[in-house]
Design a protein around this motif. Sequence first.
Motif, PDB file in Angstrom:
ATOM      1  N   LEU A 185      92.737 -10.316  45.020  1.00  9.38           N
ATOM      2  CA  LEU A 185      93.896 -10.997  44.443  1.00  9.38           C
ATOM      3  C   LEU A 185      94.474 -10.192  43.276  1.00  9.38           C
ATOM      4  N   VAL A 186      93.595  -9.715  42.401  1.00  9.88           N
ATOM      5  CA  VAL A 186      94.061  -8.930  41.248  1.00  9.88           C
ATOM      6  C   VAL A 186      94.726  -7.638  41.722  1.00  9.88           C
ATOM      7  N   GLN A 245      96.361  -7.219  44.510  1.00 11.70           N
ATOM      8  CA  GLN A 245      97.681  -7.579  45.016  1.00 11.70           C
ATOM      9  C   GLN A 245      98.630  -7.938  43.871  1.00 11.70           C
ATOM     10  N   PHE A 246      98.111  -8.542  42.797  1.00 12.62           N
ATOM     11  CA  PHE A 246      98.944  -8.781  41.612  1.00 12.62           C
ATOM     12  C   PHE A 246      99.531  -7.465  41.113  1.00 12.62           C
ATOM     13  N   GLU A 247      98.698  -6.439  41.090  1.00 14.81           N
ATOM     14  CA  GLU A 247      99.163  -5.136  40.607  1.00 14.81           C
ATOM     15  C   GLU A 247     100.212  -4.545  41.552  1.00 14.81           C
ATOM     16  N   GLY A 281     103.387  -7.176  41.705  1.00 12.97           N
ATOM     17  CA  GLY A 281     104.059  -7.456  40.448  1.00 12.97           C
ATOM     18  C   GLY A 281     104.237  -6.271  39.527  1.00 12.97           C
ATOM     19  N   ALA A 298      99.256 -13.921  45.781  1.00 11.38           N
ATOM     20  CA  ALA A 298      99.750 -12.952  44.807  1.00 11.38           C
ATOM     21  C   ALA A 298     101.275 -12.948  44.771  1.00 11.38           C
ATOM     22  N   MET A 326     103.419 -14.163  41.528  1.00  7.52           N
ATOM     23  CA  MET A 326     104.169 -13.105  40.862  1.00  7.52           C
ATOM     24  C   MET A 326     105.676 -13.296  40.983  1.00  7.52           C
TER      25      MET A 326
END
Length: 369
Positions: free
Chosen positions: A151-152, A154-156, A159, A257, A261
Amino acid sequence: MSEGAEFSIEDTGGGQRLVLRGPYLISTVGAVDSDLRALTGPFAEIDISEVTEIDTVGAWIACTLARETGAAVTGASDRAKRLLGAVGDIDDDIDVSPQRLPFAQRVFGGVGDQVFAMGRGGLYALGFFGAFIASIFSLIRHPRRFRMTALVRQFELVGVAALGIIGLMSFLIGIVIAQQGAVQLAQFGAEMLTVNLVGRITMRELGVLMTAIMVAGRSGSAFAAQLGTMKLTEEIDAMRTIGISPMEALVVPRVLAVTFMMVLLGFYASVMAIIGGATVSGFSLGIPFGTFLLRIKEVVPLTDFYVGMIKAPVFGLIVGLTGCYQGMQVQGNSEDVGLRTTKAVVLGIFSVIVLDAFFAVFFTSIGWD
């Protein structure tokens, strides 16, 4: 002595005789093919007793010459007789073009096929959404299975990596809105209303909408291509074999994500558009930058902010689900990856615009206009 196909014409008491010599194979008849086609006959017979090797191409040439010149083929070996019998009934005048249906039948048939295809696609998409909801509840019951690292990551990707392009795009959109709006409002002596125009249209509509379109083109296509490639290389089948749910491991982190975002990116895009509008207003209208921002706070109602923030996660959910769904539908070959990636972008943008129209009608009907 030549190793290719040869022929000669000999005079006999009953007429001319065509004698074929050497190997009559697909690899050797090219040298004499044009000369043989130019023969008009008539011949009393076509002698192939001196043909050392023959295949279906050579047999077809002998049969064609016999049919066109009215000659009989003589001197054939057992193999040559079998080949001549196999190709002798082939007619050059056979119509090999595909049969075309009547125009009306083609049109209505094509429309019907598209309607049924849309129905099947809708059912499959509904089933995919149901599987996604079931995976969410399964992860809620078993939170240890949730992959926070994915998940983190995909956040990067969705977003943080998109801040540059979305910020630049929104800044330029704000400049265009302010400049064009000021030109039109100047005809009525209402240049100061440029602040209202930039603030309301970016916070309520364009900030979130343009961000969703950019995310669909950037992240939605990436989801479809990534999952489609994994489907072709059988990585997804391997995950199922070892007991890992592809929906939980691949789809849920990506969709969550892009959903979360989109809220931040939508607000960020609106702010950058307002900054762009304030910048150009300072040059063209003489409105100080700080005054422009203070005026935004006065003229933009809080409901416009709510409208944009409510639409953002819905748009993100649609874009994420569309990209993942198209990727999971890839099958056959690598060409399907490109087709599904294109569909993910087109359907994602189309769905976002349609939903935005519904939201506009809905929020107006409840008084948030």
